[in-house]
Design an enzyme around this catalytic site. Structure first.
Site, PDB file in Angstrom:
ATOM      1  N   LYS A  67       0.857  -1.184   0.000  1.00 12.67           N
ATOM      2  CA  LYS A  67       0.000   0.000   0.000  1.00 12.67           C
ATOM      3  C   LYS A  67       0.888   1.226   0.000  1.00 12.67           C
ATOM      4  O   LYS A  67       1.677   1.440   0.923  1.00 12.67           O
ATOM      5  CB  LYS A  67      -0.920  -0.010   1.223  1.00 12.67           C
ATOM      6  N   LYS A  99      -2.103  -1.519  -3.859  1.00 13.09           N
ATOM      7  CA  LYS A  99      -2.967  -0.341  -3.804  1.00 13.09           C
ATOM      8  C   LYS A  99      -2.134   0.918  -3.853  1.00 13.09           C
ATOM      9  O   LYS A  99      -1.173   1.011  -3.097  1.00 13.09           O
ATOM     10  CB  LYS A  99      -3.756  -0.404  -2.494  1.00 13.09           C
TER      11      LYS A  99
HETATM   12  C1  PBG Z   1      -7.705   3.496   5.392  1.00 13.12           C
HETATM   13  C2  PBG Z   1      -7.918   3.287   3.937  1.00 13.12           C
HETATM   14  C3  PBG Z   1      -7.700   4.202   2.902  1.00 13.12           C
HETATM   15  C4  PBG Z   1      -8.193   3.610   1.752  1.00 13.12           C
HETATM   16  C5  PBG Z   1      -8.657   2.342   2.103  1.00 13.12           C
HETATM   17  N1  PBG Z   1      -8.466   2.160   3.451  1.00 13.12           N
HETATM   18  C6  PBG Z   1      -7.177   5.588   2.928  1.00 13.12           C
HETATM   19  C7  PBG Z   1      -5.831   5.860   3.438  1.00 13.12           C
HETATM   20  O1  PBG Z   1      -5.016   4.970   3.655  1.00 13.12           O
HETATM   21  O2  PBG Z   1      -5.576   7.037   3.680  1.00 13.12           O
HETATM   22  C8  PBG Z   1      -8.229   4.262   0.395  1.00 13.12           C
HETATM   23  C9  PBG Z   1      -9.225   3.723  -0.569  1.00 13.12           C
HETATM   24  C10 PBG Z   1      -9.505   4.586  -1.753  1.00 13.12           C
HETATM   25  O3  PBG Z   1      -8.899   5.648  -1.965  1.00 13.12           O
HETATM   26  O4  PBG Z   1     -10.394   4.186  -2.523  1.00 13.12           O
HETATM   27  N2  PBG Z   1      -6.575   2.985   5.950  1.00 13.12           N
END
Ligand code: PBG
Length: 333
Positions: free
Chosen positions: A196, A256
């Site tokens: 991520k 991601k």
């Molecule tokens: C929270 C989380 C996020 C997303 C999914 N879970 C945001 C972040 O890490 O700030 C993003 C999903 C998206 O942008 O569609 N931890």
């Protein structure tokens, strides 16, 4: 010309093209993200046209619609009332909180639908970080993991099928696996946000949940998530994360965002035999929606081409806000 090889021979008719097609999309590949809130209204999300914050009352209907279109998994995100947000985000393990109630309600109405959850503190934290922020502004790893384990167990108790740690703390997959097993949830899987990245593509999501990092009091709050989410410049590091997640017991590994990281999907696919998921995140969704609204692109064609690119890169599963639209388009075809 006297050409031996003419690749166009196999592109000449729809039948020939279908015979040599290497990848395909199916509604069963999709995981549909849904936002829920305590309110009685279904609230459209400004930065994500077509997506809403669902009331609990309306949520089941939307999940049924997805199921009827062939989607077999959803993931739930809570918009938590400001009054419930604290520095340690303890609302995340309230067994009567929004997410456990939503899970129970869906499992009762549509038990065949798989439910994935998100494990992280940000929707519950007044600081807007995925972990606890210390008084000197450090996002604490091990202290955070204790809370994440409690959050995962509460979600499993409510009926979640797949727990999705999105927090990027070191060692959380192994700790959550152990916590689930200790409580008798050895059958509940972990879909880890393995690679991520600290990405600007999450902007619309943070608007949807009002969960962006913010300074409330005198404590210094990091403005971004760079000390725990990955540096967009790094690819090899994703392999390290994948190796650790596999050792710690992840069942599915996720990359991601998706579109700007197709190379990472491909590398994880080569590296591991586990199923790989791609998260087609909020910013990717909103860019397509904005261009389509202006008539600059053909939404259906662009969405299906984008989703197919994740499969071609090596993903088995795709988290996408386009899930219902895409499933409907696939049915038409
Ligand atoms: C929270 C989380 C996020 C997303 C999914 N879970 C945001 C972040 O890490 O700030 C993003 C999903 C998206 O942008 O569609 N931890």
């Amino acid at each position: 010309m006297e050409l031996t090889y003419r690749p166009r021979r196999l592109r000449r008719t729809p039948a020939l093209r279908a015979m040599v097609r290497e990848h395909s999309l199916s509604a069963a590949d999709f995981i549909y993200p849904l936002f829920v809130h305590e309110g009685a209204e279904v609230e459209p999300i400004g930065a994500m046209p077509g997506a809403s914050r669902w009331s609990l009352a309306a949520l089941t209907g939307e999940v049924q619609r997805a199921y009827d279109l062939g989607v077999r998994c959803i993931v739930l995100f809570p918009k938590v009332s400001e009054g419930l947000k604290t520095e340690d985000g303890a609302e995340c393990f309230n067994a009567k909180g929004l997410i456990p109630r939503a899970i129970r309600q869906i499992k009762e109405a549509i038990p065949e639908m798989a439910i994935m959850t998100d494990v992280a503190l940000d929707p519950y934290s007044c600081d807007g970080h995925d972990g606890i922020v210390s008084q000197d502004g450090v996002v604490l790893n091990d202290e955070t993991i204790e809370l994440l384990c409690k959050q995962a167990v509460v979600q499993a108790e409510a009926g979640a099928d797949l727990i999705g740690p999105s927090d990027m703390m070191d060692g959380r997959v192994g700790a959550i696996r152990e916590a689930l097993d200790d409580e008798g949830f050895e059958h509940v899987g972990i879909i880890s946000y393995t690679a991520k990245y600290s990405s600007a593509y999450y902007g619309p999501f943070r608007e949807a949940l009002d969960s962006a990092p913010r300074a409330a009091g005198s404590k210094p709050i990091p403005k971004n998530k760079d000390t725990y989410q990955m540096d967009p410049a790094n690819a090899r590091e994703a392999i390290t994360e994948a190796q650790l997640d596999e050792q710690e017991g992840a069942d599915i590994m996720m990359v991601k965002p998706g579109l700007a990281y197709l190379d990472i999907i491909h590398r994880l696919r080569e590296e591991s035999e586990l199923p790989i998921a791609a998260y087609n995140v909020s910013g990717e969704y909103s860019m397509v929606k904005a261009a389509a609204e202006r008539g600059w692109i053909d939404e259906k064609a662009v969405v299906l081409e984008t989703l197919l690119s994740f499969k071609r890169a090596g993903a088995d599963l795709i988290l996408t806000y386009h899930a219902c639209d895409a499933a409907a388009w696939l049915k038409e075809a």
